[in-house]
Design a protein around this motif. Sequence first.
Motif, PDB file in Angstrom:
ATOM      1  N   VAL A   1     -14.628 -17.842  -6.988  1.00 38.85           N
ATOM      2  CA  VAL A   1     -15.129 -16.669  -7.710  1.00 38.85           C
ATOM      3  C   VAL A   1     -16.449 -16.196  -7.111  1.00 38.85           C
ATOM      4  CG1 VAL A   1     -16.052 -15.867  -9.920  1.00 38.85           C
ATOM      5  CG2 VAL A   1     -13.932 -17.200  -9.866  1.00 38.85           C
ATOM      6  N   ALA A   2     -17.345 -17.128  -6.802  1.00 36.92           N
ATOM      7  CA  ALA A   2     -18.644 -16.771  -6.223  1.00 36.92           C
ATOM      8  C   ALA A   2     -18.475 -16.100  -4.860  1.00 36.92           C
ATOM      9  CB  ALA A   2     -19.514 -18.020  -6.090  1.00 36.92           C
ATOM     10  N   MET A   3     -17.563 -16.613  -4.036  1.00 34.73           N
ATOM     11  CA  MET A   3     -17.361 -16.045  -2.699  1.00 34.73           C
ATOM     12  C   MET A   3     -16.657 -14.694  -2.768  1.00 34.73           C
ATOM     13  SD  MET A   3     -16.605 -19.297  -0.189  1.00 34.73           S
ATOM     14  CE  MET A   3     -16.980 -18.315   1.263  1.00 34.73           C
ATOM     15  N   TYR A   4     -15.771 -14.506  -3.744  1.00 32.09           N
ATOM     16  CA  TYR A   4     -15.144 -13.195  -3.912  1.00 32.09           C
ATOM     17  C   TYR A   4     -16.195 -12.152  -4.296  1.00 32.09           C
ATOM     18  CZ  TYR A   4     -10.617 -15.585  -3.927  1.00 32.09           C
ATOM     19  OH  TYR A   4      -9.508 -16.328  -3.588  1.00 32.09           O
ATOM     20  N   LEU A   5     -17.055 -12.506  -5.221  1.00 30.48           N
ATOM     21  CA  LEU A   5     -18.118 -11.576  -5.631  1.00 30.48           C
ATOM     22  C   LEU A   5     -19.018 -11.228  -4.449  1.00 30.48           C
ATOM     23  CD1 LEU A   5     -19.101 -13.092  -9.101  1.00 30.48           C
ATOM     24  CD2 LEU A   5     -18.072 -10.852  -8.696  1.00 30.48           C
ATOM     25  N   GLY A   6     -19.383 -12.247  -3.679  1.00 30.80           N
ATOM     26  CA  GLY A   6     -20.200 -12.004  -2.493  1.00 30.80           C
ATOM     27  C   GLY A   6     -19.466 -11.141  -1.478  1.00 30.80           C
ATOM     28  N   GLY A   7     -18.169 -11.383  -1.309  1.00 30.59           N
ATOM     29  CA  GLY A   7     -17.384 -10.606  -0.363  1.00 30.59           C
ATOM     30  C   GLY A   7     -17.271  -9.144  -0.757  1.00 30.59           C
ATOM     31  N   ILE A   8     -17.122  -8.891  -2.057  1.00 25.39           N
ATOM     32  CA  ILE A   8     -17.026  -7.503  -2.533  1.00 25.39           C
ATOM     33  C   ILE A   8     -18.315  -6.741  -2.238  1.00 25.39           C
ATOM     34  CG2 ILE A   8     -16.820  -6.062  -4.599  1.00 25.39           C
ATOM     35  CD1 ILE A   8     -14.978  -8.274  -5.745  1.00 25.39           C
ATOM     36  N   LEU A   9     -19.438  -7.377  -2.505  1.00 23.57           N
ATOM     37  CA  LEU A   9     -20.726  -6.728  -2.269  1.00 23.57           C
ATOM     38  C   LEU A   9     -20.977  -6.519  -0.771  1.00 23.57           C
ATOM     39  CD1 LEU A   9     -22.929  -8.643  -4.884  1.00 23.57           C
ATOM     40  CD2 LEU A   9     -22.007  -6.325  -5.062  1.00 23.57           C
ATOM     41  N   LEU A  10     -20.661  -7.514   0.026  1.00 20.86           N
ATOM     42  CA  LEU A  10     -20.888  -7.413   1.469  1.00 20.86           C
ATOM     43  C   LEU A  10     -19.944  -6.429   2.144  1.00 20.86           C
ATOM     44  CD1 LEU A  10     -21.491 -11.169   2.403  1.00 20.86           C
ATOM     45  CD2 LEU A  10     -23.127  -9.286   2.672  1.00 20.86           C
ATOM     46  N   ALA A  11     -18.820  -6.131   1.492  1.00 18.33           N
ATOM     47  CA  ALA A  11     -17.836  -5.230   2.102  1.00 18.33           C
ATOM     48  C   ALA A  11     -18.422  -3.858   2.415  1.00 18.33           C
ATOM     49  CB  ALA A  11     -16.634  -5.076   1.178  1.00 18.33           C
ATOM     50  N   PHE A  12     -19.414  -3.433   1.649  1.00 17.86           N
ATOM     51  CA  PHE A  12     -20.016  -2.111   1.862  1.00 17.86           C
ATOM     52  C   PHE A  12     -21.068  -2.131   2.966  1.00 17.86           C
ATOM     53  CE2 PHE A  12     -18.462  -2.152  -2.516  1.00 17.86           C
ATOM     54  CZ  PHE A  12     -17.689  -1.007  -2.512  1.00 17.86           C
ATOM     55  N   VAL A  13     -21.374  -3.341   3.459  1.00 18.81           N
ATOM     56  CA  VAL A  13     -22.353  -3.479   4.537  1.00 18.81           C
ATOM     57  C   VAL A  13     -21.714  -4.063   5.786  1.00 18.81           C
ATOM     58  CG1 VAL A  13     -24.552  -4.519   5.228  1.00 18.81           C
ATOM     59  CG2 VAL A  13     -24.190  -3.830   2.834  1.00 18.81           C
ATOM     60  N   ALA A  14     -20.992  -5.159   5.596  1.00 21.39           N
ATOM     61  CA  ALA A  14     -20.358  -5.864   6.714  1.00 21.39           C
ATOM     62  C   ALA A  14     -18.973  -6.331   6.287  1.00 21.39           C
ATOM     63  CB  ALA A  14     -21.226  -7.038   7.153  1.00 21.39           C
ATOM     64  N   PRO A  15     -17.979  -5.442   6.373  1.00 21.73           N
ATOM     65  CA  PRO A  15     -16.642  -5.797   5.891  1.00 21.73           C
ATOM     66  C   PRO A  15     -16.037  -7.010   6.578  1.00 21.73           C
ATOM     67  CG  PRO A  15     -16.604  -3.727   7.114  1.00 21.73           C
ATOM     68  CD  PRO A  15     -18.024  -4.061   6.878  1.00 21.73           C
ATOM     69  N   TRP A  16     -16.390  -7.253   7.845  1.00 21.55           N
ATOM     70  CA  TRP A  16     -15.827  -8.406   8.542  1.00 21.55           C
ATOM     71  C   TRP A  16     -16.363  -9.720   7.984  1.00 21.55           C
ATOM     72  CZ3 TRP A  16     -11.567  -8.702  11.050  1.00 21.55           C
ATOM     73  CH2 TRP A  16     -11.057  -7.575  11.680  1.00 21.55           C
ATOM     74  N   VAL A  17     -17.588  -9.690   7.511  1.00 22.61           N
ATOM     75  CA  VAL A  17     -18.134 -10.881   6.855  1.00 22.61           C
ATOM     76  C   VAL A  17     -17.382 -11.145   5.549  1.00 22.61           C
ATOM     77  CG1 VAL A  17     -20.192 -11.933   5.846  1.00 22.61           C
ATOM     78  CG2 VAL A  17     -20.394 -10.523   7.903  1.00 22.61           C
ATOM     79  N   SER A  18     -17.055 -10.072   4.840  1.00 20.44           N
ATOM     80  CA  SER A  18     -16.267 -10.217   3.609  1.00 20.44           C
ATOM     81  C   SER A  18     -14.914 -10.854   3.906  1.00 20.44           C
ATOM     82  CB  SER A  18     -16.056  -8.849   2.952  1.00 20.44           C
ATOM     83  OG  SER A  18     -17.280  -8.269   2.601  1.00 20.44           O
ATOM     84  N   CYS A  19     -14.257 -10.379   4.966  1.00 19.18           N
ATOM     85  CA  CYS A  19     -12.953 -10.954   5.340  1.00 19.18           C
ATOM     86  C   CYS A  19     -13.085 -12.427   5.693  1.00 19.18           C
ATOM     87  CB  CYS A  19     -12.368 -10.182   6.519  1.00 19.18           C
ATOM     88  SG  CYS A  19     -11.886  -8.485   6.110  1.00 19.18           S
ATOM     89  N   LEU A  20     -14.218 -12.778   6.301  1.00 18.94           N
ATOM     90  CA  LEU A  20     -14.476 -14.181   6.617  1.00 18.94           C
ATOM     91  C   LEU A  20     -14.603 -15.000   5.332  1.00 18.94           C
ATOM     92  CD1 LEU A  20     -15.003 -16.321   8.787  1.00 18.94           C
ATOM     93  CD2 LEU A  20     -17.438 -15.713   8.683  1.00 18.94           C
ATOM     94  N   PHE A  21     -15.254 -14.431   4.330  1.00 20.40           N
ATOM     95  CA  PHE A  21     -15.374 -15.084   3.024  1.00 20.40           C
ATOM     96  C   PHE A  21     -13.986 -15.314   2.418  1.00 20.40           C
ATOM     97  CE2 PHE A  21     -19.883 -14.554   1.169  1.00 20.40           C
ATOM     98  CZ  PHE A  21     -20.457 -14.859   2.398  1.00 20.40           C
ATOM     99  N   TYR A  22     -13.162 -14.266   2.443  1.00 17.52           N
ATOM    100  CA  TYR A  22     -11.818 -14.374   1.857  1.00 17.52           C
ATOM    101  C   TYR A  22     -10.989 -15.423   2.597  1.00 17.52           C
ATOM    102  CZ  TYR A  22     -13.193  -9.709   0.131  1.00 17.52           C
ATOM    103  OH  TYR A  22     -13.850  -8.658  -0.438  1.00 17.52           O
ATOM    104  N   ALA A  23     -11.100 -15.437   3.925  1.00 17.60           N
ATOM    105  CA  ALA A  23     -10.341 -16.401   4.719  1.00 17.60           C
ATOM    106  C   ALA A  23     -10.838 -17.827   4.466  1.00 17.60           C
ATOM    107  CB  ALA A  23     -10.447 -16.058   6.202  1.00 17.60           C
ATOM    108  N   THR A  24     -12.147 -17.977   4.246  1.00 19.95           N
ATOM    109  CA  THR A  24     -12.712 -19.298   3.971  1.00 19.95           C
ATOM    110  C   THR A  24     -12.185 -19.858   2.662  1.00 19.95           C
ATOM    111  OG1 THR A  24     -14.735 -18.756   5.190  1.00 19.95           O
ATOM    112  CG2 THR A  24     -14.849 -20.601   3.637  1.00 19.95           C
TER     113      THR A  24
END
Length: 208
Positions: free
Chosen positions: A167-190
């Motif tokens: 849950v924490a990583m999903y929330l972080g990924g959603i927020l980062l998606a508007f700045v660095a979408p590839w980092v968000s995808c890395l979060f989801y993959a992790t």
Amino acid sequence: MTLALMDERTSFSGGAMDKGRLEAFSDGVMAIIITIMVLELKVPHGADWSVLAAQWPVFLSYVLSFVYVGIYWNNHHHFLHAAKRVDGSVLWANLHLLFWLSLMPVATGWMGENEFARLPVAAYGFVLLMCAIAWLPLQYSLICANGGKTSLLAQALGGDWKGKLAVAMYLGGILLAFVAPWVSCLFYATVAAIWFIPDRRIESRIKQ
């Protein structure tokens, strides 16, 4: 007609509901979700590597979503295997989870076809987040229907650090998606990688 109604009332009041129907329905829905996602993969029109390269965002998003649906199917199977009975709360909680999982094909297709653009990646993360949140009432209702805090399921789960981290990583990924979408995808993959490792808690409790 009267006998059928009496049998239905008996099944709800005199004994546990049949969890087999819940398992069969859930398996069918998840199978359809995967089928819809794979049908979104278009046949390449050509016979060279450049044609395949143009399809990689769609294929990559499909692989990630396939793994996620597989993880939910796997955990769903383990939970119901450990559960002895289900009730009305479990049925509704299960439908709630399936609703969010059914949005995976749309979120997957949107993200892949737009080559991991910011808003689609954020929307994909939101669907993942809601699936994770929807898992909690299903988990809770199954525990309540099978003995509460002293049940096999409750003992096997423990602190459930994986669920909280996800849950924490999903929330972080959603927020980062508007700045660095590839980092968000890395979060989801992790998160997918963490859950992809087989969870032996329930299996070990059943063996004991």
